[in-house]
Write an enzyme that holds these catalytic residues in place. Structure first.
Site, PDB file in Angstrom:
ATOM      1  N   GLY A  80       0.838  -1.203   0.000  1.00 20.31           N
ATOM      2  CA  GLY A  80       0.000   0.000   0.000  1.00 20.31           C
ATOM      3  C   GLY A  80       0.872   1.252   0.000  1.00 20.31           C
ATOM      4  N   THR A 124      11.383   1.297  -4.240  1.00 24.22           N
ATOM      5  CA  THR A 124      11.235   1.692  -5.642  1.00 24.22           C
ATOM      6  C   THR A 124      12.510   2.261  -6.254  1.00 24.22           C
ATOM      7  OG1 THR A 124      10.223   3.396  -7.042  1.00 24.22           O
ATOM      8  CG2 THR A 124      10.254   3.847  -4.701  1.00 24.22           C
ATOM      9  N   GLU A 126      12.533   4.839  -7.870  1.00 21.11           N
ATOM     10  CA  GLU A 126      12.463   6.295  -7.680  1.00 21.11           C
ATOM     11  C   GLU A 126      13.420   6.760  -6.585  1.00 21.11           C
ATOM     12  OE1 GLU A 126      10.571   9.238  -8.771  1.00 21.11           O
ATOM     13  OE2 GLU A 126      10.623   7.998 -10.548  1.00 21.11           O
ATOM     14  N   TYR A 147       7.526  11.514  -3.012  1.00 16.18           N
ATOM     15  CA  TYR A 147       7.346  10.052  -3.048  1.00 16.18           C
ATOM     16  C   TYR A 147       8.692   9.341  -2.883  1.00 16.18           C
ATOM     17  CZ  TYR A 147       6.573   5.418  -5.172  1.00 16.18           C
ATOM     18  OH  TYR A 147       6.543   4.066  -5.415  1.00 16.18           O
ATOM     19  N   LYS A 151       9.868   7.006   0.252  1.00 14.08           N
ATOM     20  CA  LYS A 151      10.237   5.587   0.071  1.00 14.08           C
ATOM     21  C   LYS A 151      11.668   5.335   0.536  1.00 14.08           C
ATOM     22  CE  LYS A 151       6.670   3.431  -1.918  1.00 14.08           C
ATOM     23  NZ  LYS A 151       6.155   2.104  -1.577  1.00 14.08           N
TER      24      LYS A 151
HETATM   25  P1  NAP Z   1      -1.211   1.011  -7.002  1.00 16.53           P
HETATM   26  O1  NAP Z   1      -1.864   0.268  -8.097  1.00 16.53           O
HETATM   27  O2  NAP Z   1      -1.289   2.497  -6.968  1.00 16.53           O
HETATM   28  O3  NAP Z   1      -1.798   0.445  -5.632  1.00 16.53           O
HETATM   29  C1  NAP Z   1      -1.567   1.098  -4.407  1.00 16.53           C
HETATM   30  C2  NAP Z   1      -2.418   0.442  -3.328  1.00 16.53           C
HETATM   31  O4  NAP Z   1      -2.172   1.116  -2.083  1.00 16.53           O
HETATM   32  C3  NAP Z   1      -3.936   0.551  -3.576  1.00 16.53           C
HETATM   33  O5  NAP Z   1      -4.532  -0.644  -3.132  1.00 16.53           O
HETATM   34  C4  NAP Z   1      -4.344   1.709  -2.689  1.00 16.53           C
HETATM   35  O6  NAP Z   1      -5.694   1.662  -2.301  1.00 16.53           O
HETATM   36  C5  NAP Z   1      -3.431   1.454  -1.489  1.00 16.53           C
HETATM   37  N1  NAP Z   1      -3.224   2.626  -0.633  1.00 16.53           N
HETATM   38  C6  NAP Z   1      -2.944   3.890  -0.984  1.00 16.53           C
HETATM   39  N2  NAP Z   1      -2.807   4.665   0.110  1.00 16.53           N
HETATM   40  C7  NAP Z   1      -3.028   3.875   1.178  1.00 16.53           C
HETATM   41  C8  NAP Z   1      -3.065   4.089   2.573  1.00 16.53           C
HETATM   42  N3  NAP Z   1      -2.855   5.298   3.112  1.00 16.53           N
HETATM   43  N4  NAP Z   1      -3.331   3.042   3.387  1.00 16.53           N
HETATM   44  C9  NAP Z   1      -3.576   1.808   2.865  1.00 16.53           C
HETATM   45  N5  NAP Z   1      -3.561   1.538   1.542  1.00 16.53           N
HETATM   46  C10 NAP Z   1      -3.289   2.561   0.718  1.00 16.53           C
HETATM   47  O7  NAP Z   1       0.357   0.656  -6.907  1.00 16.53           O
HETATM   48  P2  NAP Z   1       1.125  -0.648  -7.442  1.00 16.53           P
HETATM   49  O8  NAP Z   1       1.605  -0.396  -8.800  1.00 16.53           O
HETATM   50  O9  NAP Z   1       0.305  -1.852  -7.136  1.00 16.53           O
HETATM   51  O10 NAP Z   1       2.391  -0.621  -6.481  1.00 16.53           O
HETATM   52  C11 NAP Z   1       2.407  -1.383  -5.274  1.00 16.53           C
HETATM   53  C12 NAP Z   1       3.517  -0.868  -4.372  1.00 16.53           C
HETATM   54  O11 NAP Z   1       4.767  -0.968  -5.048  1.00 16.53           O
HETATM   55  C13 NAP Z   1       3.402   0.592  -3.948  1.00 16.53           C
HETATM   56  O12 NAP Z   1       3.926   0.710  -2.650  1.00 16.53           O
HETATM   57  C14 NAP Z   1       4.299   1.327  -4.921  1.00 16.53           C
HETATM   58  O13 NAP Z   1       4.759   2.528  -4.351  1.00 16.53           O
HETATM   59  C15 NAP Z   1       5.411   0.301  -5.094  1.00 16.53           C
HETATM   60  N6  NAP Z   1       6.111   0.331  -6.387  1.00 16.53           N
HETATM   61  C16 NAP Z   1       5.399   0.259  -7.544  1.00 16.53           C
HETATM   62  C17 NAP Z   1       6.070   0.241  -8.757  1.00 16.53           C
HETATM   63  C18 NAP Z   1       5.339   0.158 -10.064  1.00 16.53           C
HETATM   64  O14 NAP Z   1       5.935   0.513 -11.092  1.00 16.53           O
HETATM   65  N7  NAP Z   1       4.107  -0.322 -10.102  1.00 16.53           N
HETATM   66  C19 NAP Z   1       7.481   0.256  -8.763  1.00 16.53           C
HETATM   67  C20 NAP Z   1       8.158   0.318  -7.553  1.00 16.53           C
HETATM   68  C21 NAP Z   1       7.470   0.334  -6.357  1.00 16.53           C
HETATM   69  P3  NAP Z   1      -6.876   2.149  -3.301  1.00 16.53           P
HETATM   70  O15 NAP Z   1      -7.095   0.980  -4.247  1.00 16.53           O
HETATM   71  O16 NAP Z   1      -8.006   2.393  -2.400  1.00 16.53           O
HETATM   72  O17 NAP Z   1      -6.356   3.372  -3.995  1.00 16.53           O
HETATM   73  N1  GDD Z   2       1.754   9.609 -15.342  1.00 18.54           N
HETATM   74  C1  GDD Z   2       2.178  10.259 -16.438  1.00 18.54           C
HETATM   75  N2  GDD Z   2       1.248  10.857 -17.243  1.00 18.54           N
HETATM   76  N3  GDD Z   2       3.500  10.280 -16.722  1.00 18.54           N
HETATM   77  C2  GDD Z   2       3.891  10.911 -17.852  1.00 18.54           C
HETATM   78  C3  GDD Z   2       2.987  11.534 -18.718  1.00 18.54           C
HETATM   79  C4  GDD Z   2       1.599  11.521 -18.391  1.00 18.54           C
HETATM   80  O1  GDD Z   2       0.747  12.052 -19.089  1.00 18.54           O
HETATM   81  N4  GDD Z   2       3.690  12.050 -19.756  1.00 18.54           N
HETATM   82  C5  GDD Z   2       4.968  11.779 -19.563  1.00 18.54           C
HETATM   83  N5  GDD Z   2       5.117  11.092 -18.402  1.00 18.54           N
HETATM   84  C6  GDD Z   2       6.413  10.640 -17.835  1.00 18.54           C
HETATM   85  C7  GDD Z   2       6.638  11.019 -16.376  1.00 18.54           C
HETATM   86  O2  GDD Z   2       7.076  12.375 -16.272  1.00 18.54           O
HETATM   87  C8  GDD Z   2       7.730  10.003 -16.014  1.00 18.54           C
HETATM   88  O3  GDD Z   2       8.982  10.481 -16.396  1.00 18.54           O
HETATM   89  C9  GDD Z   2       7.372   8.776 -16.865  1.00 18.54           C
HETATM   90  O4  GDD Z   2       6.435   9.235 -17.866  1.00 18.54           O
HETATM   91  C10 GDD Z   2       6.736   7.648 -16.079  1.00 18.54           C
HETATM   92  O5  GDD Z   2       5.671   8.199 -15.314  1.00 18.54           O
HETATM   93  P1  GDD Z   2       4.647   7.259 -14.532  1.00 18.54           P
HETATM   94  O6  GDD Z   2       4.060   6.269 -15.451  1.00 18.54           O
HETATM   95  O7  GDD Z   2       3.716   8.151 -13.792  1.00 18.54           O
HETATM   96  O8  GDD Z   2       5.577   6.423 -13.544  1.00 18.54           O
HETATM   97  P2  GDD Z   2       6.787   6.862 -12.628  1.00 18.54           P
HETATM   98  O9  GDD Z   2       8.029   6.327 -13.262  1.00 18.54           O
HETATM   99  O10 GDD Z   2       6.751   8.293 -12.302  1.00 18.54           O
HETATM  100  O11 GDD Z   2       6.464   6.065 -11.295  1.00 18.54           O
HETATM  101  C11 GDD Z   2       6.093   4.674 -11.356  1.00 18.54           C
HETATM  102  O12 GDD Z   2       7.256   3.875 -11.256  1.00 18.54           O
HETATM  103  C12 GDD Z   2       7.957   3.991 -10.020  1.00 18.54           C
HETATM  104  C13 GDD Z   2       9.188   3.074 -10.118  1.00 18.54           C
HETATM  105  O13 GDD Z   2      10.192   3.686 -10.838  1.00 18.54           O
HETATM  106  C14 GDD Z   2       5.103   4.421 -10.216  1.00 18.54           C
HETATM  107  O14 GDD Z   2       4.578   3.131 -10.380  1.00 18.54           O
HETATM  108  C15 GDD Z   2       5.796   4.502  -8.865  1.00 18.54           C
HETATM  109  O15 GDD Z   2       4.895   4.055  -7.850  1.00 18.54           O
HETATM  110  C16 GDD Z   2       7.024   3.585  -8.887  1.00 18.54           C
HETATM  111  O16 GDD Z   2       7.707   3.647  -7.652  1.00 18.54           O
END
Ligand code: NAP
Ligand code: GDD
Length: 331
Positions: A80, A124, A126, A147, A151
């Site tokens: 979460g 992450t 990030e 963020y 993290k």
């Molecule tokens: P996601 O789809 O945005 O899911 C986030 C989850 O966290 C949702 O279930 C959301 O609930 C819940 N949440 C948000 N705020 C909360 C709070 N205050 N208390 C309890 N639950 C809360 O993200 P994801 O892609 O599955 O990512 C899962 C985890 O991996 C996150 O911690 C993210 O930061 C980390 N991460 C993701 C990526 C990526 O690229 N996907 C990469 C690196 C790390 P709702 O459904 O109600 O919104």
């Molecule tokens: N969301 C979004 N929307 N991003 C955009 C857009 C747009 O319209 N146009 C360009 N971007 C660029 C963002 O500026 C960023 O450089 C890149 O696309 C990826 O953006 P996101 O898809 O929002 O992901 P993120 O890389 O910022 O973050 C995701 O990956 C992280 C791991 O590296 C999230 O899933 C984070 O939760 C996760 O930690």
């Protein structure tokens, strides 16, 4: 039967993890109360006998403590988070409270009520921020957003509790992971959804932000494989998870539009609205450590990921067209 607690079980990664574990484990999922349905990703397993959902929030320490004291899980996955980098600039303190404070709530509850629980925190790429690619566990961390900073704080807290209290606590340092369940508020989902809707005549253009940023886009299943290896390892440690080469947002859009027989340049516009105050330019994983120490072997190429996402968004767009036609017929 062994037990697992999962925060973020309604999210992309959490929903896949629930599905993966349900047949072998009793799974306790924490979900947020919302004014409308937020269980779309887990509706197909909602009534599974091994799934028990509880309302909660990572920022509510008493809620997390009661949950852990009741479940005393064998495993705890903290997935979460406020996970949207741009939104974290709008809600910086909430992000710190949920993404770092929430981890303190989990670790303290485990320390006091269930010290044998194995804890994995979703860190992450990030955290690396402006550091040069490729990034490994040894790369300097220089986060560029509330963020990323939150993290990174969580990552150090996990290390503190591991070293100070001897807890089995570890952080995955995962690079971007995607799937057909990825929210279209993230760029891959937004591009696939936009291209599919343009193909089906539902919209004319797609407005994006920074097209030059480069990311390594991976499949959520591969990332979960890594997390499961980590939480079952002999000793707790932190690992980079990610494999695909980085490409720019522009290249990603080009691939997606060309798969649908279109030229992205005819449809994609750029707006400042989607730029962030700070950008993270280049993220590419060096995952040597998890491959050599735990035998992690990712399976999905970038093409596999795009195909899966596009299939889903074409299905949804066609459904939307049909609904529109039905509405017209009713008149
Ligand atoms: P996601 O789809 O945005 O899911 C986030 C989850 O966290 C949702 O279930 C959301 O609930 C819940 N949440 C948000 N705020 C909360 C709070 N205050 N208390 C309890 N639950 C809360 O993200 P994801 O892609 O599955 O990512 C899962 C985890 O991996 C996150 O911690 C993210 O930061 C980390 N991460 C993701 C990526 C990526 O690229 N996907 C990469 C690196 C790390 P709702 O459904 O109600 O919104
Ligand atoms: N969301 C979004 N929307 N991003 C955009 C857009 C747009 O319209 N146009 C360009 N971007 C660029 C963002 O500026 C960023 O450089 C890149 O696309 C990826 O953006 P996101 O898809 O929002 O992901 P993120 O890389 O910022 O973050 C995701 O990956 C992280 C791991 O590296 C999230 O899933 C984070 O939760 C996760 O930690």
């Amino acid at each position: 039967m062994k037990t697992v607690c999962i925060t973020g079980c309604t999210g992309q990664t959490g929903s896949y993890l629930c599905e993966r574990l349900l047949n072998d484990y009793k799974v306790y999922g924490l979900m947020r109360k919302s004014s409308s349905f937020n269980t779309e990703r887990i509706n197909h397993i909602f009534n599974h006998p091994n799934l028990e959902l509880m309302y909660g929030d990572l920022t509510d320490g008493s809620n997390i403590t009661n949950w852990i004291a009741k479940c005393k899980p064998d495993y705890f996955f903290n997935l979460g988070a406020l996970s949207h980098v741009k939104v974290s600039f709008d809600q910086p303190l909430y992000t710190l409270n949920a993404d770092a404070g929430g981890v303190i709530n989990c670790l303290e509850a485990i320390r006091l009520h269930s010290p044998n629980t194995r804890f994995l925190h979703a860190g992450t790429s990030e955290q690396f921020g402006s550091s040069s690619p490729p990034q490994s566990e040894k790369t300097e961390m220089a986060p560029q957003s509330p963020y990323g900073v939150s993290k990174l704080a969580a990552y150090w807290l996990v290390r503190n509790y591991r070293e100070g209290y001897g807890l089995f606590a570890c952080s995955s340092i995962s690079f971007n992971h995607e799937s057909k369940k990825r929210s279209p508020t993230f760029v891959t989902g937004k591009i696939c959804r936009g291209a599919a809707r343009i193909k089906c005549g539902l919209q004319n253009e797609l407005v994006l932000g920074n097209l030059k940023a480069k990311r390594s886009w991976n499949h959520v299943s591969d990332i979960i494989d890594g997390m499961l290896l980590m939480i079952n390892a002999e000793k707790p440690d932190d690992y980079v998870i990610g494999s695909n080469k980085m490409i720019s947002v522009e290249e990603f859009a080009e691939k997606v539009f060309s798969k649908l027989g279109m030229d992205w340049k005819d449809y994609v516009k750029v707006s400042e609205k989607y730029f962030r105050p700070n950008e993270v330019p280049n993220l590419e994983p060096d995952s040597t450590k998890i491959r050599t120490e735990l035998g992690w072997t990712p399976k999905y190429s970038l093409d596999d990921i795009i195909n899966e996402m596009l299939d889903e968004h074409m299905r949804l767009a066609k459904q939307e067209v049909l609904l529109k036609e039905e509405k017209l017929d009713e008149r």
